[in-house]
Design an enzyme around this catalytic site. Structure first.
Site, short mmCIF file in Angstrom:
data_model
loop_
_atom_site.label_atom_id
_atom_site.label_comp_id
_atom_site.label_asym_id
_atom_site.label_seq_id
_atom_site.Cartn_x
_atom_site.Cartn_y
_atom_site.Cartn_z
CG HIS A 183 -4.82 -6.75 1.04
ND1 HIS A 183 -4.85 -5.84 0.01
CD2 HIS A 183 -3.71 -6.48 1.77
CE1 HIS A 183 -3.80 -5.03 0.12
NE2 HIS A 183 -3.10 -5.39 1.17
CB ALA A 243 1.76 0.13 4.61
CG HIS A 273 -6.21 3.20 3.78
ND1 HIS A 273 -5.23 2.21 3.83
CD2 HIS A 273 -6.36 3.50 2.47
CE1 HIS A 273 -4.83 1.94 2.59
NE2 HIS A 273 -5.50 2.71 1.75
CB SER A 278 -0.86 0.07 1.27
OG SER A 278 -1.73 -1.00 1.34
CG HIS A 284 -3.25 -1.60 -3.33
ND1 HIS A 284 -2.41 -2.66 -3.11
CD2 HIS A 284 -3.47 -1.04 -2.12
CE1 HIS A 284 -2.15 -2.74 -1.82
NE2 HIS A 284 -2.78 -1.77 -1.20
CG MET A 288 -4.50 -5.96 7.88
SD MET A 288 -5.81 -4.83 7.43
CE MET A 288 -5.90 -3.81 8.90
CB SER A 289 -0.43 -7.87 3.10
OG SER A 289 0.70 -7.11 3.49
CG ASN A 293 -0.15 2.91 11.58
OD1 ASN A 293 0.01 2.42 10.46
ND2 ASN A 293 -0.62 2.23 12.59
CE1 TYR A 323 -8.54 -5.11 2.72
CE2 TYR A 323 -6.56 -5.89 3.81
CZ TYR A 323 -7.20 -4.98 2.98
OH TYR A 323 -6.50 -3.96 2.42
CD GLU A 324 -8.35 -6.22 -1.73
OE1 GLU A 324 -8.78 -5.52 -2.65
OE2 GLU A 324 -7.19 -6.67 -1.71
N1 HPA Z 1 -2.40 -2.49 11.57
C1 HPA Z 1 -2.62 -3.35 10.55
N2 HPA Z 1 -2.24 -3.12 9.32
C2 HPA Z 1 -1.62 -1.97 9.06
C3 HPA Z 1 -1.36 -1.02 10.06
C4 HPA Z 1 -1.78 -1.30 11.38
O1 HPA Z 1 -1.59 -0.51 12.33
N3 HPA Z 1 -0.72 0.02 9.46
C5 HPA Z 1 -0.60 -0.31 8.15
N4 HPA Z 1 -1.13 -1.50 7.90
#
Ligand code: HPA
Length: 277
Positions: free
Chosen positions: A87, A117, A251, A34, A65, A215-216, A239, A89-90
């Protein structure tokens, strides 16, 4: 779930299509996370193929993306870069999430760089930091190799004791030092998402040894190891993970941080590629 036979047909049809559209075989595959897709713009003598043109390729739905495959020269290596990933989750099947890796393998690639990310659990990290993934914890709740093993792709019970190649981690660490940035390595925990974690989940993840959360990546890395590829994984901390700072996660913040980090990310990946054997 697709049958093993359908998965193999999909892989070989995608492979055949790509072979007919490229002149040379790439030696390295890159999956861009991402907000990190811009690296593909630095590829020279590019051939770009939109995912929707490739047989059986799902179309990625996440903002940030763009969904294309770019072949060309990067740091004097011929690469294939996936700008946009799928992903779990998609709603995709694991066989779809990991199709890019299977396609790399069917084209004969033995090397992969995977990027993402991630949220920083380790409190020594700061947003914008690049971290070499040294290991992972799969908490997605499933495994991409679930189902009958396709033995011509890899073994039933693949070893995962060095899922992220040690030699390549050392190379990446030296590049960080050369660039004057601290050498950082961490354990990446993958959860299904798409909701971000709760502060309690982050405390739990820290207690089990995770430095990063996302998540990937883990599905692709399991499949890459199944197929005998060498893997380098790089996270961009976008973050601090939930509960560390008072602010909420979004996001937008993730994408804004990758935007700020992208220059050093691009330089770092370019330098690393020039050293990979
Ligand atoms: N958690 C999960 N996935 C993420 C995060 C997060 O804090 N930051 C970027 N992708």
């Amino acid at each position: 779930m697709l049958t093993a036979k359908n998965i193999q047909t999909n892989i070989s049809e995608a492979k055949e299509f790509l072979e007919n559209n490229i002149q040379a075989k790439p030696e390295l595959g890159i999956i861009l996370g991402s907000g990190l897709g811009e690296l593909a713009n630095y590829i020279n003598d590019k051939i770009e193929i939109a995912y929707q043109e490739i047989p059986h390729f799902p179309i990625s739905t996440v903002q940030g993306h763009s969904g294309k495959l770019v072949f060309g020269q990067l740091s004097s290596k011929y690469v294939m870069a996936f700008q946009g990933r799928f992903h779990y989750y998609e709603g995709y099947e694991m066989s779809e999430v990991t199709l890019p890796v299977r396609v790399m393998q069917s084209l004969g690639l033995k090397k992969m760089i995977v990027t993402n990310a991630a949220g920083g659990i380790n409190e020594n990290y700061r947003p914008g930091d690049l971290v070499i993934i040294k290991d992972h914890i799969n908490l997605i709740g499933t495994n991409p190799l679930r189902g009958p093993n396709i033995s011509n792709l890899g073994p039933r019970f693949p070893d995962m004791s060095e899922a992220y190649n040690r030699e390549w981690r050392n190379i990446a660490g030296k590049v960080m030092e050369d660039m004057g940035i601290a050498r950082r390595e961490g354990v990446y925990a993958a959860l299904c998402g798409p909701s971000y974690e709760t502060p309690a989940e982050i405390k739990y993840l820290r207690s089990i040894g995770a430095d990063l959360v996302g998540m990937s990546t883990v599905p692709e890395v399991i499949v890459a190891n199944h197929g005998g590829m060498k893997v380098l994984g790089i996270s961009c901390v976008t973050n601090m993970a939930a509960g560390i700072l008072p602010q909420k996660l979004s996001h937008e913040e993730v994408i804004a941080t990758t935007e700020k980090a992208k220059e050093s990310f691009i330089e770092f990946i370019n330098r690393v590629i020039s050293y990979l054997d």
